[in-house]
Design an enzyme around this catalytic site. Structure first.
Site, PDB file in Angstrom:
ATOM      1  N   HIS A 128       0.844  -1.193   0.000  1.00 36.89           N
ATOM      2  CA  HIS A 128       0.000   0.000   0.000  1.00 36.89           C
ATOM      3  C   HIS A 128       0.876   1.238   0.000  1.00 36.89           C
ATOM      4  CE1 HIS A 128       0.744  -0.432   4.350  1.00 36.89           C
ATOM      5  NE2 HIS A 128       0.548   0.875   4.417  1.00 36.89           N
ATOM      6  N   GLU A 132      -9.097   2.680  -2.998  1.00 40.21           N
ATOM      7  CA  GLU A 132      -8.555   1.626  -3.840  1.00 40.21           C
ATOM      8  C   GLU A 132      -8.745   1.978  -5.307  1.00 40.21           C
ATOM      9  OE1 GLU A 132      -8.471  -3.139  -3.398  1.00 40.21           O
ATOM     10  OE2 GLU A 132     -10.475  -2.272  -3.523  1.00 40.21           O
ATOM     11  N   GLU A 191       1.775  11.168 -11.606  1.00 42.77           N
ATOM     12  CA  GLU A 191       1.909  11.045 -13.058  1.00 42.77           C
ATOM     13  C   GLU A 191       0.880  10.050 -13.560  1.00 42.77           C
ATOM     14  OE1 GLU A 191       5.114   9.218 -16.307  1.00 42.77           O
ATOM     15  OE2 GLU A 191       5.691   9.381 -14.202  1.00 42.77           O
TER      16      GLU A 191
END
Length: 135
Positions: A7, A41, A110
């Protein structure tokens, strides 16, 4: 033995603004939130936003987090973020389309079309100074 990235936790000053940014603009799904944080998520990426009211922003270096995006979705995605006034931090100078942008806390992000294989193929055609390939 490590199996991959588990994570990513980002410190944020304004939790509601960060949740809105990642959920509403980037398409993350909000899974849970509490007074000092939230779990979101996107695909297999688990993102934790951790409220740090005194957070001063990320270091001023090239560290950034890149998300994959399909070529067919790239132009629309970049236009949507620009229309919402999302700040850009860099112009693309590498293989594949990339849109470099900042989240509300200045984390460098990005959206990139391509993967490691496409990057390596481009680098084999025009290697960086001193680049050596493992194979």
């Amino acid at each position: 033995m490590l199996t991959g990235l588990n994570h990513l936790t980002l410190a944020v000053a304004d939790l509601p603004a960060s949740i809105a940014f990642y959920r509403d603009l980037l398409g993350f799904r909000l899974e849970a939130r509490w007074d000092q944080g939230a779990y979101l998520e996107l695909g297999s990426l688990w993102l934790c936003l951790s409220r740090e009211p005194q957070y001063g922003g990320p270091a001023a270096d090239y560290t950034h987090y890149a998300f994959g995006i399909a070529a067919a979705d790239f132009a629309r995605f970049a236009a949507q973020l620009r229309a919402h006034g999302v700040r850009e931090w860099k112009q693309n100078r590498s293989e594949g389309d990339s849109f470099y942008f900042l989240d509300p806390d200045g984390h460098r992000l990005e959206a990139h079309v391509g993967d490691l294989r496409s990057r390596l193929a481009a680098c084999r055609q025009a290697p960086y100074a001193g680049m050596r390939f493992a194979d």
